[in-house]
Motif scaffolding. Structure first.
Motif, mmCIF file in Angstrom:
data_model
loop_
_atom_site.group_PDB
_atom_site.id
_atom_site.type_symbol
_atom_site.label_atom_id
_atom_site.label_comp_id
_atom_site.label_asym_id
_atom_site.label_seq_id
_atom_site.Cartn_x
_atom_site.Cartn_y
_atom_site.Cartn_z
ATOM 1 N N TYR A 30 -3.657 11.529 -4.847
ATOM 2 C CA TYR A 30 -2.707 10.473 -5.166
ATOM 3 C C TYR A 30 -2.324 10.604 -6.641
ATOM 4 C CZ TYR A 30 -4.566 8.405 -0.862
ATOM 5 O OH TYR A 30 -4.960 8.189 0.426
ATOM 6 N N SER A 31 -1.395 9.759 -7.077
ATOM 7 C CA SER A 31 -1.077 9.727 -8.509
ATOM 8 C C SER A 31 -2.337 9.404 -9.288
ATOM 9 C CB SER A 31 -0.007 8.668 -8.787
ATOM 10 O OG SER A 31 1.202 8.995 -8.148
ATOM 11 N N ASP A 32 -2.597 10.165 -10.362
ATOM 12 C CA ASP A 32 -3.744 9.982 -11.251
ATOM 13 C C ASP A 32 -5.074 10.376 -10.612
ATOM 14 O OD1 ASP A 32 -2.142 9.033 -13.341
ATOM 15 O OD2 ASP A 32 -2.196 6.993 -12.538
ATOM 16 N N SER A 33 -5.078 11.037 -9.461
ATOM 17 C CA SER A 33 -6.339 11.541 -8.892
ATOM 18 C C SER A 33 -6.956 12.557 -9.837
ATOM 19 C CB SER A 33 -6.094 12.198 -7.524
ATOM 20 O OG SER A 33 -5.725 11.245 -6.552
ATOM 21 N N GLU A 34 -8.293 12.491 -10.029
ATOM 22 C CA GLU A 34 -8.968 13.467 -10.886
ATOM 23 C C GLU A 34 -8.988 14.828 -10.208
ATOM 24 O OE1 GLU A 34 -12.758 12.385 -12.326
ATOM 25 O OE2 GLU A 34 -12.072 10.575 -13.352
ATOM 26 N N ILE A 35 -8.802 15.855 -11.013
ATOM 27 C CA ILE A 35 -8.776 17.218 -10.468
ATOM 28 C C ILE A 35 -9.965 18.014 -11.003
ATOM 29 C CG2 ILE A 35 -7.442 19.349 -10.316
ATOM 30 C CD1 ILE A 35 -4.912 17.637 -10.582
ATOM 31 N N ILE A 36 -10.014 18.235 -12.308
ATOM 32 C CA ILE A 36 -11.141 18.949 -12.912
ATOM 33 C C ILE A 36 -11.461 18.310 -14.258
ATOM 34 C CG2 ILE A 36 -10.676 21.194 -11.823
ATOM 35 C CD1 ILE A 36 -9.426 22.077 -14.510
ATOM 36 N N THR A 37 -12.696 18.554 -14.687
ATOM 37 C CA THR A 37 -13.116 18.185 -16.031
ATOM 38 C C THR A 37 -13.672 19.428 -16.701
ATOM 39 O OG1 THR A 37 -13.650 15.919 -15.374
ATOM 40 C CG2 THR A 37 -14.638 16.729 -17.407
ATOM 41 N N GLU A 60 0.844 -1.194 0.000
ATOM 42 C CA GLU A 60 0.000 0.000 0.000
ATOM 43 C C GLU A 60 0.882 1.247 0.000
ATOM 44 O OE1 GLU A 60 -2.778 -0.095 3.156
ATOM 45 O OE2 GLU A 60 -3.794 -1.915 2.474
ATOM 46 N N ASP A 61 0.589 2.166 -0.860
ATOM 47 C CA ASP A 61 1.340 3.406 -0.974
ATOM 48 C C ASP A 61 0.498 4.534 -0.405
ATOM 49 O OD1 ASP A 61 3.054 5.376 -1.551
ATOM 50 O OD2 ASP A 61 2.981 5.175 -3.733
ATOM 51 N N ASP A 62 0.980 5.123 0.694
ATOM 52 C CA ASP A 62 0.183 6.156 1.361
ATOM 53 C C ASP A 62 0.703 7.557 1.068
ATOM 54 O OD1 ASP A 62 2.541 5.947 2.675
ATOM 55 O OD2 ASP A 62 1.704 5.721 4.699
ATOM 56 N N ARG A 63 1.432 7.707 -0.026
ATOM 57 C CA ARG A 63 1.932 9.040 -0.352
ATOM 58 C C ARG A 63 0.815 9.894 -0.927
ATOM 59 N NH1 ARG A 63 7.888 8.066 -3.164
ATOM 60 N NH2 ARG A 63 8.882 7.054 -1.352
ATOM 61 N N VAL A 64 0.579 11.051 -0.348
ATOM 62 C CA VAL A 64 -0.486 11.937 -0.806
ATOM 63 C C VAL A 64 -0.010 13.380 -0.759
ATOM 64 C CG1 VAL A 64 -2.341 10.402 -0.055
ATOM 65 C CG2 VAL A 64 -1.475 12.135 1.522
ATOM 66 N N LEU A 65 -0.679 14.195 -1.594
ATOM 67 C CA LEU A 65 -0.505 15.642 -1.553
ATOM 68 C C LEU A 65 -1.789 16.253 -1.010
ATOM 69 C CD1 LEU A 65 1.213 16.130 -5.020
ATOM 70 C CD2 LEU A 65 2.257 16.632 -2.803
ATOM 71 N N ASP A 66 -1.669 17.181 -0.085
ATOM 72 C CA ASP A 66 -2.841 17.792 0.550
ATOM 73 C C ASP A 66 -3.196 19.107 -0.145
ATOM 74 O OD1 ASP A 66 -2.955 15.763 2.468
ATOM 75 O OD2 ASP A 66 -1.450 16.766 3.706
ATOM 76 N N VAL A 67 -4.508 19.249 -0.456
ATOM 77 C CA VAL A 67 -4.998 20.469 -1.107
ATOM 78 C C VAL A 67 -5.252 21.530 -0.039
ATOM 79 C CG1 VAL A 67 -6.787 21.473 -2.552
ATOM 80 C CG2 VAL A 67 -6.052 19.108 -2.943
ATOM 81 N N GLU A 68 -4.620 22.678 -0.213
ATOM 82 C CA GLU A 68 -4.813 23.774 0.742
ATOM 83 C C GLU A 68 -5.923 24.718 0.285
ATOM 84 O OE1 GLU A 68 -2.262 27.598 2.447
ATOM 85 O OE2 GLU A 68 -1.215 25.750 1.931
#
Length: 558
Positions: free
Chosen positions: A399-406, A121-129
């Motif tokens: 995470y990697s490949d997380s959707e951001i906007i469409t 399991e890879d728990d690396r994440v970036l937090d949106v401020e």
């Protein structure tokens, strides 16, 4: 006690007497009541009518010019979209250079891994401020759309740098392991050479054991069949003798029954003894026959079992020979190709080292890509367009490949409609079409046929149709996904005809009418219509160019 019925009867009688005695006054009162009731009914009717809908009118001039003839079908607007994801790899480093030193060149070789791996399991994440944009907003490629927390960006960057260090260590270790690989390859080579010394003897011994098992099963079956033959012959002999023994018994019984035991006692005793001996012989023979039948039945069952055992032994022989042959050939293959296996092992060692180097370069690329993608802790828009959905909010984890906007892609607005088999020949890729959207009745969009699907048969209607897709052009920023649209595929242009909007025409019993404005008044005229392109209809008779027709619409007053 007076009932309600009697009470009202008395009141009506009193009202009649009053009316008779005061005729003039009663006439005036009754007239006033009638007028009041009529007013109430009229007011209610007016209020009811005004509360439902009102009519609105739009004027249109009868035009003269080209009118397009085509095939019309209905569908819905589909607006293409482009989805932006977190298109960087921030997952933990995991080397992929696993390699078995002995797996190819030696039977039963041990596996040695030259790489390390991370947790599953890879728990690396970036937090949106913070998020700078919202749904419905137009964005431009290169524009900042969100800000990430400094702590999460710093943390991921440090982990990616650690990945590079791990990949470097793995590469160094893999290079050092190549010495061990050479030693292992030499040992495998020596074992493979030994295969050639005993492969044939191993094969012969295996086949001999299998053949002995078949022979033993066959011998057991043959013995059982011979024993069955002996039992059958004995049974047949006893069954042949039984009628003879029964006849002897019958004669003995006859003799004993016809001797007077009182006058010829000795003769009777002799006859009776002979009868008893005959009886014993019959019973003994019958018992023997019954026993033989039982033995034969058991022997037949045994033979069936032995036949199955023989078949199994034969199958085991056939399969065993195949397996023994395969083992022999594999051992001889290792023997005959010992040199090649050695070379392959050394080559794979070199490939493993190359894989470790590739992993190192990949880890470095992930770090460099991260530093390029995240600028000043912000995410940059990858596309231009109107945001149709927003998948992130302050506080979210990416995470990697997380959707951001469409975003809506107004260069990819299409309508797909079903065209019948009879009409599909008139529709080709690249041909022109016109699109009218219900929400914008006064606007016609140009379109081009961009796809024609395979034929689809509807068993309930017996019709064959094709899904035809057209792509719109022009300003489509006011269109929405799912809007109802009508597509007209152009088949020919007819010049120099009078035409008006289809909405201006009403039809009753096959007759067409329009409302025309003449001298400030609106009058109804009968007209003759011709072909229609779905939006406009040709006027053959009844109107002239420049005439003003009125389009009436009902609008909810509320």
């Amino acid at each position: 006690m007076e009932s309600k019925k009697d009470f009202f009867r008395k009141k009506i009688d009193s009202l009649k007497k009053w009316t008779i005695n005061n005729k003039k006054i009663a006439a005036i009162v009754y007239s006033a009541v009638a007028v009041l009731m009529i007013l109430i009914i009229v007011v209610c009717a007016v209020n009811s009518s005004s509360g439902s809908s009102v009519s609105t009118y739009k004027e249109e001039t009868v035009a003269y010019g080209a009118l397009t003839v085509g095939i019309t079908a209905e569908g819905t607007i589909t607006i293409g979209t482009s989805t932006q994801t977190l298109d960087i790899d921030i997952s933990a480093y995991s080397g992929e250079g696993d390699f078995s030193w002995g797996g190819m060149g030696q039977m039963g070789g041990q596996t040695q891994s030259t790489t390390t791996s991370s947790d599953d399991e890879d728990d690396r994440v970036l937090d949106v401020e913070a998020v700078y944009v919202s749904v419905g907003q137009e964005v431009t490629e290169g524009e900042a759309i969100a800000r990430l927390t400094e702590d999460s960006v710093t943390s991921i960057k440090a982990e990616l740098e650690a990945d590079v260090a791990d990949a470097q260590n793995t590469y160094d270790q893999t290079v050092a392991d190549q010495t061990l690989t050479d030693q292992s390859a030499e040992a495998s080579y020596a074992i493979n050479v030994l295969y050639g010394d005993y492969a044939q003897s191993e094969y012969d011994a295996t086949v001999l054991n299998l053949q002995n098992a078949v022979d033993s099963a066959q011998d057991d079956l043959t013995d059982a069949q011979e024993e069955l033959t002996e039992l059958t012959e004995q049974l047949e002999e006893d069954q042949t003798n039984l009628p003879i023994y029964q006849k002897v018994l019958e004669n003995a019984e006859y003799t004993a029954n016809n001797i007077d035991k009182y006058t010829e006692m000795y003769g009777w005793l002799t006859a009776e003894e002979a009868r008893e001996d005959a009886q014993d012989n019959v019973e003994a023979l019958e018992d023997e026959i019954e026993s033989l039948e039982t033995q034969i039945e058991e022997q037949e069952t045994k033979i069936k079992e032995l036949e199955i055992a023989l078949i199994s032994a034969q199958k085991a022989y056939d399969l065993g020979v195949i397996e023994a042959q395969a083992t022999y050939e594999k051992e001889m293959l290792y023997y005959n190709n010992a040199d090649e296996y050695k070379e392959v092992t050394l080559l794979q060692s070199a490939l493993t080292t190359q894989q470790a180097l590739d992993d190192l370069e990949e880890a470095q690329e992930k770090l460099d890509e991260f530093n390029t993608y995240i600028v000043d802790n912000e995410i940059i828009a990858a596309y231009s367009g109107v945001i149709s959905s927003l998948s992130i909010a302050a506080g979210d984890e990416l995470y990697s490949d997380s959707e951001i906007i469409t975003v809506n892609d107004y260069d990819d607005v299409t309508v797909t409609v079903d065209v019948s088999e009879d009409d599909i020949a008139q529709t080709t890729l690249g041909s022109e079409a016109k699109v009218n959207v219900s929400a914008f009745p006064d606007v016609t969009f140009d379109a081009t046929v961009t796809d024609i699907g395979d034929a689809t048969y509807n068993s309930s209607t017996g019709e064959t149709t094709y899904a035809v897709t057209v792509t719109l052009s022009g300003d489509m920023t006011e269109l929405y996904d799912g809007m109802t649209a009508e597509v007209t595929f152009i088949t020919e242009d007819v010049e120099e005809v009078l035409y008006i909007s289809n909405r201006a025409v009403t039809r009753e019993d096959g007759v067409s009418y329009v409302k025309v404005k003449e001298n400030g008044n609106i009058v109804t005229k009968e007209i003759t219509t011709g072909f229609s392109d779905g939006t406009y209809v040709q006027v053959v008779e009844g109107l002239s160019e420049g005439d003003i027709v009125v389009i009436e619409s009902q609008v909810d007053s509320n």
